[in-house]
Design a protein around this motif. Sequence first.
Motif, short mmCIF file in Angstrom:
data_model
loop_
_atom_site.label_atom_id
_atom_site.label_comp_id
_atom_site.label_asym_id
_atom_site.label_seq_id
_atom_site.Cartn_x
_atom_site.Cartn_y
_atom_site.Cartn_z
N LEU A 1 1.22 -1.29 0.10
CA LEU A 1 0.45 -0.41 0.18
C LEU A 1 0.82 0.94 0.06
CD1 LEU A 1 -2.90 -0.84 2.36
CD2 LEU A 1 -3.07 -1.05 0.00
N TRP A 2 1.88 1.13 -0.72
CA TRP A 2 3.15 2.18 -1.30
C TRP A 2 3.40 2.66 0.12
CZ3 TRP A 2 -2.78 1.93 -3.03
CH2 TRP A 2 -2.41 2.07 -4.28
N GLY A 3 3.46 1.87 1.48
CA GLY A 3 4.11 3.08 2.50
C GLY A 3 3.53 3.52 3.66
N LEU A 4 1.64 3.24 3.36
CA LEU A 4 0.88 3.60 4.04
C LEU A 4 0.55 2.93 5.28
CD1 LEU A 4 -1.37 5.34 1.25
CD2 LEU A 4 0.61 6.47 2.85
N ARG A 5 0.88 1.86 5.48
CA ARG A 5 0.23 0.62 6.66
C ARG A 5 0.33 0.41 7.36
NH1 ARG A 5 -1.55 -4.70 5.00
NH2 ARG A 5 -1.17 -4.89 2.84
N LYS A 6 1.65 1.53 8.04
CA LYS A 6 1.99 2.11 8.59
C LYS A 6 1.20 3.39 9.72
CE LYS A 6 5.83 5.10 7.35
NZ LYS A 6 5.80 4.52 5.62
N TYR A 7 0.72 3.82 8.34
CA TYR A 7 -0.52 4.71 9.50
C TYR A 7 -1.85 3.99 10.00
CZ TYR A 7 3.00 7.76 7.26
OH TYR A 7 4.47 8.06 6.96
N CYS A 8 -2.14 2.94 9.59
CA CYS A 8 -3.44 2.75 9.18
C CYS A 8 -3.59 1.40 10.55
CB CYS A 8 -4.13 1.42 8.07
SG CYS A 8 -3.72 2.61 6.52
N ASP A 9 -5.28 2.00 10.89
CA ASP A 9 -5.67 0.98 12.40
C ASP A 9 -6.73 -0.29 11.36
OD1 ASP A 9 -4.85 2.73 14.80
OD2 ASP A 9 -5.54 4.51 13.03
N VAL A 10 -6.96 0.21 10.68
CA VAL A 10 -7.83 -0.88 9.66
C VAL A 10 -7.92 -0.63 8.51
CG1 VAL A 10 -10.60 -1.92 9.02
CG2 VAL A 10 -9.73 -0.70 11.80
N LEU A 11 -7.90 -2.10 7.87
CA LEU A 11 -7.73 -2.38 6.16
C LEU A 11 -9.61 -3.65 6.19
CD1 LEU A 11 -4.22 -3.03 5.43
CD2 LEU A 11 -4.97 -1.08 5.03
N LEU A 12 -9.55 -2.82 5.20
CA LEU A 12 -11.10 -4.06 5.11
C LEU A 12 -11.54 -3.53 3.51
CD1 LEU A 12 -13.55 -5.15 6.32
CD2 LEU A 12 -14.34 -2.69 5.88
N GLY A 13 -11.52 -5.08 2.95
CA GLY A 13 -12.02 -5.40 1.86
C GLY A 13 -13.86 -5.26 2.14
N THR A 14 -14.37 -4.02 0.99
CA THR A 14 -16.09 -4.90 0.87
C THR A 14 -16.57 -5.81 0.54
OG1 THR A 14 -16.20 -3.82 -1.05
CG2 THR A 14 -16.11 -2.15 0.77
N GLU A 15 -15.92 -6.08 0.06
CA GLU A 15 -16.49 -8.33 0.00
C GLU A 15 -16.64 -8.70 1.00
OE1 GLU A 15 -14.47 -8.41 -5.03
OE2 GLU A 15 -13.28 -9.05 -3.08
N THR A 16 -15.41 -8.76 2.05
CA THR A 16 -15.97 -9.82 3.14
C THR A 16 -16.79 -9.10 3.92
OG1 THR A 16 -14.45 -8.37 4.63
CG2 THR A 16 -13.08 -9.84 3.21
N THR A 17 -17.23 -8.39 3.87
CA THR A 17 -18.66 -7.86 4.35
C THR A 17 -19.73 -8.50 3.71
OG1 THR A 17 -19.01 -5.73 3.11
CG2 THR A 17 -17.20 -6.01 4.77
N GLY A 18 -19.75 -9.10 2.77
CA GLY A 18 -20.90 -9.50 2.11
C GLY A 18 -21.54 -8.24 1.25
N ALA A 19 -21.85 -6.68 1.26
CA ALA A 19 -21.96 -5.75 -0.25
C ALA A 19 -21.10 -4.72 -0.49
CB ALA A 19 -22.82 -5.27 1.34
N LEU A 20 -20.96 -4.57 -0.97
CA LEU A 20 -20.41 -3.28 -2.04
C LEU A 20 -20.91 -1.88 -1.85
CD1 LEU A 20 -19.68 -4.14 -5.37
CD2 LEU A 20 -18.07 -4.96 -3.52
N LYS A 21 -20.08 -1.13 -1.68
CA LYS A 21 -20.63 0.25 -1.29
C LYS A 21 -21.25 0.55 -2.81
CE LYS A 21 -16.11 1.87 -1.82
NZ LYS A 21 -14.83 3.08 -1.60
N PRO A 22 -22.29 1.29 -2.86
CA PRO A 22 -22.81 2.36 -1.10
C PRO A 22 -23.63 1.97 -0.53
CG PRO A 22 -24.51 2.72 -3.36
CD PRO A 22 -23.88 1.54 -3.89
N SER A 23 -24.03 0.25 -0.42
CA SER A 23 -24.73 -0.30 1.01
C SER A 23 -24.25 0.45 2.17
CB SER A 23 -24.25 -1.14 1.01
OG SER A 23 -25.00 -2.28 2.25
N PRO A 24 -24.30 0.88 2.80
CA PRO A 24 -24.25 1.14 4.32
C PRO A 24 -23.82 0.51 5.38
CG PRO A 24 -26.52 1.29 4.83
CD PRO A 24 -26.10 1.23 3.04
N HIS A 25 -23.73 -0.69 5.05
CA HIS A 25 -23.10 -2.04 5.52
C HIS A 25 -21.76 -2.40 5.60
CE1 HIS A 25 -22.83 -5.78 7.53
NE2 HIS A 25 -22.06 -6.36 6.66
N PRO A 26 -21.08 -1.90 4.73
CA PRO A 26 -19.57 -2.22 4.72
C PRO A 26 -19.12 -0.62 5.67
CG PRO A 26 -20.21 -1.94 2.76
CD PRO A 26 -21.54 -1.77 3.76
N PHE A 27 -19.75 0.00 5.87
CA PHE A 27 -19.68 1.64 6.61
C PHE A 27 -19.67 1.58 7.73
CE2 PHE A 27 -20.17 2.94 1.91
CZ PHE A 27 -18.90 4.24 1.79
#
Length: 227
Positions: A132-158
């Motif tokens: 992730l181009w050196g940004l991972r060290k700043y991040c508390d959470v990384l989330l792919g919406t597919e793993t939640t069962g819904a893509l944006k703009p569903s409010p579910h992954p948010f």
Amino acid sequence: MLTANIGDIQAVAFDIDGTLYKPLDLHARMMFHFFRFNQFFLQYGIVRSKIHDMGVLDDFYATQAEMLAKRIGCGIDAAKERLERIVYKGLSPFFESIPLCNHVEETFHALHDAGLKIALMSDFPPEQKGGLWGLRKYCDVLLGTETTGALKPSPHPFRVLAEKLGVSPEHILYVGNSVKYDVVGAKDAGMKAAHFEPRWRNLFGMSCRKADISFCDYRQLRKIVLQ
């Protein structure tokens, strides 16, 4: 630049594709890969477009493979294999050399130093982007919406993102380049939304009125959030 009162922000979450890097930089790199599998990508795009409107799925990957299999005329296992080979693993190498938009990393650094939580959420697996181009060290959470069962703009992954951050949605600012998927999805989930827009929209006074913030330079975003 459009700015509203964003209140008490405790976390800033970012879309990845088209928000952290310019879409043209990816398209230029994957051009031959796209033309090689152009019919596959055409059908895949149609399937994804339909899934965007389907809400929360019990098994996202099974549904996606089943829908794609019907469109390209193959078995479900064959569709899963092609998805992995052409999309998930196939696109991964093209991200390695993509430059970030100007001032992205310094913005992440400043937000992190200010004590804000930072997250990345994408409709594609974040791990597809390697380090992730050196940004991972700043991040508390990384989330792919597919793993939640819904893509944006569903409010579910948010909402899942908010739970993983441990921050109420109203205290999260979500940053993205798509009004339809990022701004609308974030607002429907109760978050604040920042729209990363092309400079021409700003110049012609066509900033997104649905967003709490519209910006075309990450220095603007940093100033607004940390003021």
